[in-house]
Design a protein around this motif. Structure first.
Motif, PDB file in Angstrom:
ATOM      1  N   VAL A 146      67.356  62.503  33.743  1.00 36.00           N
ATOM      2  CA  VAL A 146      67.648  61.207  33.133  1.00 36.00           C
ATOM      3  C   VAL A 146      67.522  61.402  31.624  1.00 36.00           C
ATOM      4  CG1 VAL A 146      66.936  58.798  32.916  1.00 36.00           C
ATOM      5  CG2 VAL A 146      66.795  59.961  35.145  1.00 36.00           C
ATOM      6  N   THR A 147      68.613  61.143  30.906  1.00 33.83           N
ATOM      7  CA  THR A 147      68.659  61.492  29.487  1.00 33.83           C
ATOM      8  C   THR A 147      68.094  60.378  28.600  1.00 33.83           C
ATOM      9  OG1 THR A 147      70.836  60.511  29.142  1.00 33.83           O
ATOM     10  CG2 THR A 147      70.770  62.802  29.939  1.00 33.83           C
ATOM     11  N   GLU A 148      67.791  60.751  27.385  1.00 35.01           N
ATOM     12  CA  GLU A 148      67.359  59.753  26.399  1.00 35.01           C
ATOM     13  C   GLU A 148      68.460  58.732  26.144  1.00 35.01           C
ATOM     14  OE1 GLU A 148      64.163  59.247  25.066  1.00 35.01           O
ATOM     15  OE2 GLU A 148      64.006  60.558  26.819  1.00 35.01           O
ATOM     16  N   LEU A 153      62.504  61.360  36.152  1.00 39.51           N
ATOM     17  CA  LEU A 153      61.807  60.636  35.083  1.00 39.51           C
ATOM     18  C   LEU A 153      60.856  59.644  35.728  1.00 39.51           C
ATOM     19  CD1 LEU A 153      61.440  60.032  32.053  1.00 39.51           C
ATOM     20  CD2 LEU A 153      63.286  58.350  32.255  1.00 39.51           C
ATOM     21  N   VAL A 154      59.680  59.505  35.117  1.00 37.80           N
ATOM     22  CA  VAL A 154      58.695  58.532  35.603  1.00 37.80           C
ATOM     23  C   VAL A 154      58.275  57.670  34.425  1.00 37.80           C
ATOM     24  CG1 VAL A 154      56.465  58.208  36.711  1.00 37.80           C
ATOM     25  CG2 VAL A 154      57.890  60.153  37.359  1.00 37.80           C
ATOM     26  N   ALA A 155      58.225  56.361  34.642  1.00 36.71           N
ATOM     27  CA  ALA A 155      57.854  55.417  33.590  1.00 36.71           C
ATOM     28  C   ALA A 155      56.654  54.596  34.033  1.00 36.71           C
ATOM     29  CB  ALA A 155      59.027  54.490  33.277  1.00 36.71           C
ATOM     30  N   GLY A 189      73.526  53.348  36.936  1.00 34.16           N
ATOM     31  CA  GLY A 189      73.923  54.175  38.069  1.00 34.16           C
ATOM     32  C   GLY A 189      72.783  55.012  38.616  1.00 34.16           C
ATOM     33  N   LEU A 190      71.567  54.643  38.273  1.00 35.89           N
ATOM     34  CA  LEU A 190      70.390  55.373  38.727  1.00 35.89           C
ATOM     35  C   LEU A 190      69.635  54.530  39.746  1.00 35.89           C
ATOM     36  CD1 LEU A 190      69.245  56.519  35.183  1.00 35.89           C
ATOM     37  CD2 LEU A 190      70.304  57.966  36.937  1.00 35.89           C
ATOM     38  N   ALA A 191      68.775  55.187  40.494  1.00 34.96           N
ATOM     39  CA  ALA A 191      67.904  54.477  41.429  1.00 34.96           C
ATOM     40  C   ALA A 191      66.518  54.358  40.828  1.00 34.96           C
ATOM     41  CB  ALA A 191      67.839  55.214  42.757  1.00 34.96           C
ATOM     42  N   LYS A 238      68.802  59.971  40.078  1.00 40.85           N
ATOM     43  CA  LYS A 238      69.808  59.887  41.145  1.00 40.85           C
ATOM     44  C   LYS A 238      69.104  60.108  42.482  1.00 40.85           C
ATOM     45  CE  LYS A 238      73.766  59.303  38.923  1.00 40.85           C
ATOM     46  NZ  LYS A 238      74.590  60.402  38.397  1.00 40.85           N
ATOM     47  N   PRO A 239      69.446  59.329  43.493  1.00 46.48           N
ATOM     48  CA  PRO A 239      68.765  59.501  44.778  1.00 46.48           C
ATOM     49  C   PRO A 239      69.055  60.864  45.400  1.00 46.48           C
ATOM     50  CG  PRO A 239      70.575  57.921  44.954  1.00 46.48           C
ATOM     51  CD  PRO A 239      70.418  58.234  43.495  1.00 46.48           C
TER      52      PRO A 239
END
Lengths: 196, 196
Positions: free
Chosen positions: A28-30, A83-85, A141-143, A174-175
């Motif tokens: 997952v990009t900046e 990525l984790v937030a 478009g991400l999960a 992406k899943p």
């Protein structure tokens, strides 16, 4: 149909979108994070207070510390997600109100001079923004994989400070294979909505 | 562009959407409310708990009682909006968990046997659903006017009960003349997002 939003967008954001439990390796990009923020920052909050804060856990060292604070059932996916937030509420958000609410800067002192009132407002409005953020992740478009099973005091101590209340951790990417559990049932409308 | 969601949908839900302060006379139909619920009911919550409850204030008598409980600056628009909804959190949501979370019905007793834990989870997850609901109102081509300026204890007493915590009141309808205040500023991304 009573909705104006086109069906593909309905599917992308709500109907087909699901909480992912596995992820592909695609980063997952900046740029994606920037695009998500630049969309969902417009979601409404009380007094335009926007108290959500986001900590992106990108380094291997930080990821390991976070995984150790997750509930056992959440550890493998938190370790594997691209990525984790960490989403938190800024309990000192009122310091920004003169900037965020220029027509009514007195709100800072009138409504938020006491910490308990600030904490209550911060958590509720940051939770709303967490929902906008999840919608925004899907718009990219991400999960998203929001999780509440974690050591909240530990996450606050390791990654935040006394002024920030952790709300949840969200895996993003992406899943991957077998990403979805069966969709849980939802309440019927007459169990949720009443008319007076 | 890093977003998959098409630009018209971005505008409809976030970029052009705004909190409305005036409304046209066009009614909000039951079909629209049904369509909004059938979309946003899929928004994720912890344990699929979906604690948001919605009270639609449609009768003139109920509208008058509610207007009297709104802050002065919110009274005229709450009186004039085609539809007004009281959003609340059901603190007894755990009673539905065996239905909503069929693979883990024990969650009801393991995590939510104590009322304070239930209230905290109910408010946070209902606030997330309030955000989904606002997005859904916009998806129906309508404007939302969420408000926190109200007599919360009075609204709870007049319209809810001890098991339901009022979160906000939302005016709903097509925007009227001069519906918008200037958009408030938003925080820069580096004031909101940090990376570790």
């Amino acid at each position: 149909m009573s909705l104006v939003l086109d069906p593909a967008a309905q599917d992308l954001l709500f109907r087909e979108a699901r909480t992912a439990n596995t992820f592909s390796d695609e980063p997952v990009t900046e740029e994606q994070v920037q695009a998500i923020y630049d969309l969902v920052k417009y979601g409404p909050t009380a007094f335009n207070s926007t108290p959500l804060r986001i900590t992106l856990v990108r380094s291997a060292e930080a990821r390991e510390r976070l995984v150790n604070l997750m509930a056992e059932g959440n550890q493998a996916k938190t370790a594997a997600a691209p990525l984790v937030a960490i989403l938190s509420a800024d309990n000192e958000f009122h310091e920004e109100l003169p900037t965020l609410l220029p027509h009514f800067p007195q709100a800072k002192d009138i409504f938020f001079s006491e910490r308990p009132a600030r904490e209550q407002s911060a958590v509720m409005n940051a939770a709303m923004q967490a929902a906008y953020f999840i919608v925004g992740v899907r718009a990219a478009g991400l999960a998203a994989g929001p999780m509440g099973g974690l050591d909240y005091a530990g996450v606050q101590k390791e990654f935040l400070d006394d002024d920030h209340t952790p709300l949840m951790v969200v895996n993003i990417g992406k899943p991957g294979p077998d990403a979805w559990h069966p969709r849980g049932p939802r309440l019927d409308i007459d169990e949720v909505i009443t008319t007076v």
